[in-house]
Design a protein around this motif. Structure first.
Motif, mmCIF file in Angstrom:
data_model
loop_
_atom_site.group_PDB
_atom_site.id
_atom_site.type_symbol
_atom_site.label_atom_id
_atom_site.label_comp_id
_atom_site.label_asym_id
_atom_site.label_seq_id
_atom_site.Cartn_x
_atom_site.Cartn_y
_atom_site.Cartn_z
ATOM 1 N N GLU A 100 22.522 2.700 10.132
ATOM 2 C CA GLU A 100 21.298 2.079 10.674
ATOM 3 C C GLU A 100 20.087 2.977 10.447
ATOM 4 N N LEU A 101 20.273 4.268 10.640
ATOM 5 C CA LEU A 101 19.173 5.213 10.441
ATOM 6 C C LEU A 101 18.798 5.325 8.963
ATOM 7 N N LEU A 102 19.796 5.292 8.089
ATOM 8 C CA LEU A 102 19.545 5.339 6.650
ATOM 9 C C LEU A 102 18.768 4.111 6.199
ATOM 10 N N GLU A 103 19.159 2.953 6.689
ATOM 11 C CA GLU A 103 18.460 1.723 6.322
ATOM 12 C C GLU A 103 17.036 1.719 6.862
ATOM 13 N N LYS A 104 16.846 2.270 8.044
ATOM 14 C CA LYS A 104 15.500 2.347 8.610
ATOM 15 C C LYS A 104 14.601 3.241 7.746
ATOM 16 N N GLY A 105 15.156 4.351 7.260
ATOM 17 C CA GLY A 105 14.388 5.230 6.388
ATOM 18 C C GLY A 105 13.968 4.533 5.107
ATOM 19 N N ARG A 106 14.857 3.733 4.546
ATOM 20 C CA ARG A 106 14.523 3.007 3.315
ATOM 21 C C ARG A 106 13.446 1.957 3.574
ATOM 22 N N GLU A 107 13.515 1.300 4.726
ATOM 23 C CA GLU A 107 12.491 0.311 5.062
ATOM 24 C C GLU A 107 11.122 0.972 5.232
ATOM 25 N N LEU A 108 11.101 2.119 5.897
ATOM 26 C CA LEU A 108 9.841 2.840 6.073
ATOM 27 C C LEU A 108 9.284 3.321 4.734
ATOM 28 N N GLN A 109 10.175 3.749 3.852
ATOM 29 C CA GLN A 109 9.746 4.161 2.513
ATOM 30 C C GLN A 109 9.155 2.986 1.761
ATOM 31 N N ALA A 110 9.772 1.810 1.880
ATOM 32 C CA ALA A 110 9.267 0.622 1.187
ATOM 33 C C ALA A 110 7.892 0.204 1.713
ATOM 34 N N ARG A 111 7.636 0.475 3.005
ATOM 35 C CA ARG A 111 6.336 0.126 3.592
ATOM 36 C C ARG A 111 5.280 1.194 3.334
ATOM 37 N N GLY A 112 5.683 2.324 2.765
ATOM 38 C CA GLY A 112 4.732 3.386 2.478
ATOM 39 C C GLY A 112 4.556 4.377 3.602
ATOM 40 N N ASP A 113 5.390 4.296 4.635
ATOM 41 C CA ASP A 113 5.322 5.247 5.746
ATOM 42 C C ASP A 113 6.266 6.406 5.423
ATOM 43 N N PHE A 114 5.811 7.310 4.589
ATOM 44 C CA PHE A 114 6.689 8.341 4.045
ATOM 45 C C PHE A 114 7.014 9.438 5.053
ATOM 46 N N ASP A 115 6.113 9.707 5.967
ATOM 47 C CA ASP A 115 6.397 10.724 6.975
ATOM 48 C C ASP A 115 7.550 10.298 7.891
ATOM 49 N N GLN A 116 7.501 9.063 8.371
ATOM 50 C CA GLN A 116 8.578 8.563 9.234
ATOM 51 C C GLN A 116 9.868 8.353 8.436
ATOM 52 N N ALA A 117 9.732 7.958 7.196
ATOM 53 C CA ALA A 117 10.924 7.823 6.344
ATOM 54 C C ALA A 117 11.598 9.173 6.158
#
Length: 230
Positions: A100-117
């Protein structure tokens, strides 16, 4: 009136003559055991049929007791202990949390939120490093590190994970782009990109890494420079 038929000799034998012609030892030829054999057969036939076909009561009871005891013992046997079951449930929960945490990181990366990713990928690596799929979090962490400005650490992460995930095309393609632009290592970049494109030719398409893989803009730019040798 007609000729008189001659008498048939064996029909005219008198009783005296038949008794006289009978062998003297005829009684000796009659089986002596006929009467006892007949009596034995009558005795056997008079016995109940169940006594021959069914086991005795004690044998049947023993068989029932044996079956019931084996059934009860098999029903009470449990190959997995409570401690093992609890440990398995705990591992399953950890795997679920990590994915779940890995998928959340990928979603944040896709949205451009690289710090949270970057934070999500780092948590997967630090908390769930015993799982093999944590290497995919290392790939995501390397990509986001490259974007937030720590390129040396990003390249070191890519080089390390390219060994543990050898044959994973994304990390080879990303490493090729970074080696060319930041390390000016054209030959090493060519080797990495050859591996990536042999495994997946999509990495020759910039729109694929941008829109499908959601690479950070700086890494997409580096890959473009490598492909055009600019």
């Amino acid at each position: 009136m007609g000729a008189c038929k001659a008498p048939i000799p064996h029909l005219l034998i008198t009783s005296s003559s038949s008794s006289s012609t009978q062998p003297p030892n005829l009684k000796a030829l009659i089986p002596v055991s006929r009467t006892p054999l007949l009596t034995r057969r009558l005795v056997l036939l008079s016995l109940p049929l169940a006594s021959f076909l069914l086991p005795s009561n004690s044998t049947a009871i023993d068989a029932i007791d044996s079956t019931s005891s084996s059934s009860s013992s098999s029903s009470s046997f449990n190959p997995i202990s409570d401690a093992e079951r609890d440990a398995s449930a705990a591992i399953s929960q950890r795997i679920s949390n990590a994915l779940e945490l890995l998928e959340k990181g990928r979603e944040l990366q896709a949205r451009g939120d690289f710090d949270q990713a970057l934070l999500c990928f780092t948590q997967v690596i630090e908390k769930y490093k015993e799982f093999a799929f944590s290497d995919y979090a290392r790939v995501g962490r390397a990509l986001t590190l490259y974007e937030v400005g720590n390129r040396d650490e990003a390249i070191a992460e890519m080089e390390d994970v390219s060994i543990s995930l050898k044959g994973y095309p994304e990390v080879h393609a990303a490493l090729a782009a970074a080696l060319y632009v930041d390390k000016h290592a054209l030959l090493l970049a060519e080797n990495q990109f050859t591996i990536a494109t042999l495994l997946d030719p999509h990495y020759t398409d910039l729109s694929y890494v941008k829109d499908t893989k959601h690479w950070p803009p700086s890494l997409v730019s580096s890959l473009q420079h490598f492909m055009t040798l600019s």
